[in-house]
Enzyme design. Structure first.
Site, PDB file in Angstrom:
ATOM      1  N   ASP A 440       0.800  -1.098  -0.068  1.00 14.64           N
ATOM      2  CA  ASP A 440      -0.040  -0.058   0.093  1.00 14.64           C
ATOM      3  C   ASP A 440       0.872   1.256   0.017  1.00 14.64           C
ATOM      4  OD1 ASP A 440      -2.694   1.401   0.490  1.00 14.64           O
ATOM      5  OD2 ASP A 440      -1.549   1.819   2.198  1.00 14.64           O
ATOM      6  N   GLU A 493       1.193  -0.505  -5.112  1.00 13.78           N
ATOM      7  CA  GLU A 493       0.374   0.610  -5.440  1.00 13.78           C
ATOM      8  C   GLU A 493       1.358   1.841  -5.473  1.00 13.78           C
ATOM      9  OE1 GLU A 493      -3.118   3.092  -3.604  1.00 13.78           O
ATOM     10  OE2 GLU A 493      -2.010   2.110  -2.100  1.00 13.78           O
TER      11      GLU A 493
END
Length: 774
Positions: A440, A493
């Site tokens: 993330d 990401e």
């Protein structure tokens, strides 16, 4: 009872006894437990114990079948006795506390630490890849006595103790011993799995912090914050065949279609339905005040029974779970982690989560976890200010804080912090058999000025804004993952243009094998939210992604981030009336699944949920009683089937050889056409997308080979809720050159549609084409 005569004078000073009584001794083994001691010319052992609630105590030597009374020394609860034996075996203490009498093993009689000097050396270097087997709480045996060994890294602590139900949460009773490099360790005999515990950490200013275990394998259900002793080696796995196949796979050549799920809001159970554990015993309810009345979370085992068949039926290859590492606040969606090594107890035990993963593998479904190494919350029981100093985070807020998120940033330059995180990534693969991680907020890690104004960040050693230490850390993690777990996935990401994110580390890349294509996602959502008439002026939104499609190994993701915070759900972004909204969404998904790149869809998108995602609710399952939603779900199922059974759509996702435009310049009609080719094969597919509601009865495109082109997919099919226009199963080519190709097809293009055609390879295929409903 023998040995009742006290020593004429203790070898201990008052100061030593007071250091123990006030919890200020860094190595209690120097004072407590057994010590060789010659008394009146006879060899023996002096045994000391600090027992804060005891009025009387005695030493029991089972091998000698003798008991020796202990006597207070300098303090009413500090006891001592002498045992006249040259060789002392493990003994027990008989303790009288008021009217209660207990017999226990003395923790300070066990001097064989689980941590070796080599373990500590590797940890200090940042290279102990299995440090989770050493730090934390581990059931084990020492001297043939079962118990739990505790170890924690707290280098700036003055003292560390273990708190728990087993000692009335009294830090004086189990004081840990300081090892080198600031590691504290203690074995507590007879302690068992399931015991709740914390660390009591006292700094040199006298402040006391009660912390959960950074390496703890389980935590209490929030709002409680204690860690729980767990044994992760008790589960019997049944996925050996899956793991062996994975080890030999090349992920970039595989069809990867991911269903992104938040376990707590996918589906709820009635609170009247009692959840049970593996043995069928009722589980205590998990308190969730914000859920709708009468609802509760599904457990990991219930999810295995409901989610896995659902995903299997829809044809996804993987499930991606929003973070399931322990986190205190449901509203963080799991992205503010306090227990990096603990699967959240909201849905059950560690063994229950193992069961879920095992069931996925036995059904041919991979499991990807969202992993959050970029930041952590400030909760007092967590990593923040862990030993009274900025241990895991930077001390300077310009480096150590994300003010927008209210979280802290890991200090990637500290070896032990890197080791904590790198080993954590390996831990989930090792102990829980996961198949991949999605990292993330990588951009927030890579840039020192991420979401910071001028003066709010510190440049790197070269004066730049790149976080060199974070980049090196990511390279290390990815190198380790692929070294230990071939065939695994590591997905970034990353929302900027940082180069070579998904390139190997040996050529200077960050080492991920996939990167979310955020540019494609933004372009597509902007494009499909427009009135179709205006799309002719924005053809670049559709075609631009191909210009860079092979610069990285991309994954196309329509994720949870796009259906929250007032953005509307995916179906709500589409223009037009209800029919056009569903047609637009089918067209978008059709283009997505035929565009180069692996795929990710968030839960609820597969049937057209209208409402935004709500972490406190569950999906709008009632919508599936209506035909448009049923049709969309069937469409996604068939789309997954097409994708996973057509190598041309996945085997060259990351190679220019797998894609070529037929025509990308028909702005006026908002139509694109292209070819997808399979790896080392002559097989190819022709894809045509009409992005407007205007049908075309005769639309000609060029093709490279003459023959019959079977229409194998049409997003306008009646079964999906479309108008059922099509090409009656397929079309023969004309010897009419078009788009610089020797042959062409005269196609009927339905409105807002993605068509996929395949060159028929023989009479059987032609027969199938003739019987096609379209």
């Amino acid at each position: 009872m023998t040995g009742t005569t006290p020593l004429p004078s203790s070898s201990l000073s008052v100061e030593q006894v007071n250091r123990i009584a006030s919890n200020q001794e860094q190595n209690p083994f120097d004072i407590l437990g057994p010590h060789p001691y010659e008394h009146e010319g006879q060899a023996g052992w002096v045994i000391r114990a600090y027992l804060p609630e005891a009025q009387e105590a005695a030493v029991i030597c089972p091998a000698l079948r003798r008991e020796f009374a202990m006597h207070p020394v300098h303090h009413p609860h500090f006891f001592e006795t002498w045992v006249p034996e040259e060789t002392l075996e493990i003994y027990q203490l008989r303790i009288t506390e008021g009217e209660r009498e207990r017999i226990i093993y003395d923790p300070y009689a066990f001097r064989s630490p689980l941590l070796t000097d080599y373990d500590i050396h590797l940890f200090a270097e940042g290279n102990h890849h299995r440090i989770y087997e050493k730090l934390g709480a581990h059931p084990c045996e020492l001297e043939n006595v079962a118990g739990v060994n505790f170890a924690v890294w707290a280098p700036s602590a003055r003292n560390v103790s273990i708190l728990g139900d087993f000692n009335s949460w009294d830090g004086r009773k189990h004081q840990m011993a300081r090892r080198s490099n600031g590691i504290w360790e203690l074995f507590i005999p007879e302690l068992t799995v399931g015991a709740a515990y914390k660390y009591e950490i006292k700094n040199y200013d006298g402040h006391i912090y009660e912390k959960s275990d950074p390496y703890g394998f389980q935590q209490e259900v929030r709002p409680k914050t204690a860690s729980i002793v767990a044994d992760l080696d008790r589960y019997t796995w049944g996925d050996a065949d899956w793991l062996e196949r994975r080890r030999h796979q090349e992920p970039l050549r595989q069809p990867i279609s991911v269903y992104e799920v938040h376990l707590g809001s996918w589906m709820h159970a009635s609170s009247d339905a009692i959840a049970t554990d593996a043995q069928g015993k009722p589980l205590p309810p998990v308190p969730v005040a914000d859920l709708k009345p009468g609802a509760r979370f599904l457990t990991y085992r219930e999810l295995a029974d409901r989610l896995i068949p659902y995903v299997l039926d829809l044809g996804y290859s993987h499930i991606e779970l929003l973070p399931i590492a322990e986190h205190p606040f449901d509203g963080s969606w799991g992205y503010q982690v306090t227990g990096y090594y603990a699967a959240t107890s909201r849905y059950g035990s560690p063994e229950d989560f193992m069961y879920f993963v095992d069931r996925c593998h036995q059904n041919g479904i991979g499991v990807i976890l969202d992993w959050v190494p970029g930041h952590f919350p400030k909760d007092g029981h967590g990593l923040a200010f862990f030993d009274g100093t900025h241990l895991y985070e930077h001390a300077d807020s310009r480096q150590g804080e994300h003010r927008e998120w209210g979280t802290l940033v890991f200090n990637y330059g500290r070896h032990e912090v890197r080791n904590f995180l790198a080993a954590n990534a390996l831990f989930w693969f090792d102990k829980y058999h996961i198949d991949g991680i999605r990292v993330d907020a990588v951009a927030s890690m890579l840039y020192l000025d991420y979401n910071r104004k001028e003066g709010e960040w510190i440049p790197n050693e070269y004066g730049g804004r790149e976080n060199i230490e974070a980049a090196d850390f990511l390279r290390q993690v990815n190198h380790l993952i692929f070294s230990y777990f071939p065939g695994a996935l590591s997905i970034a990401e990353e929302s900027t243009s940082w180069p070579m994110v998904s390139w190997p580390t040996y050529v200077g890349g960050l080492g991920f094998n996939l990167k979310w294509n955020m540019g494609w996602m933004h372009d597509m959502l902007d494009y499909f939210s427009m009135d179709p008439w205006f799309r002719q002026f924005h053809q670049n939104n559709v075609t631009f992604s191909i210009w860079y499609a092979f610069s990285e190994n991309f994954m196309l993701a329509l994720s949870h981030d796009e259906v929250v915070h007032g953005k509307s759900n995916l179906i709500g972004k589409m223009p037009g009336d209800e029919w056009q909204k569903f047609a637009n969404l089918r067209c978008l998904l059709g283009y997505m699944f035929t565009h180069p790149g692996k795929k990710t869809l968030f839960m609820g998108m597969e049937f057209g949920q209208w409402a935004e995602w709500n972490v406190w609710g569950d999906l709008e399952w009632h919508l599936l009683q209506y035909e448009p939603h049923q049709g969309l779900k069937q469409f996604v199922k068939d789309l997954n089937h097409l994708y996973r059974n057509a190598p041309a759509l996945y085997s060259e996702d990351c190679n220019q050889a797998g894609f070529e435009w037929i025509d990308c310049s028909d702005n006026r009609h908002s139509i694109v056409s292209f070819i997808r080719r399979a790896h080392e094969s002559d097989r190819f597919l022709v894809v045509v997308c009409n992005f407007t509601p205007q049908p075309h009865a005769h639309y000609r495109i060029g093709v490279p080979v003459a023959g019959f082109y079977r229409e194998i997919f049409n997003s306008d099919a009646r079964s999906y809720g479309g108008s059922n226009m099509g090409n009656l199963g397929g079309k023969w080519t004309d010897e009419w050159s078009c788009h610089n190709r020797p042959y062409s097809l005269d196609l009927c293009l339905p409105p807002l549609t993605t068509l996929v055609l395949e060159l028929a390879s023989g009479p059987e295929s032609l027969s199938e084409a003739a019987n096609s409903p379209l």
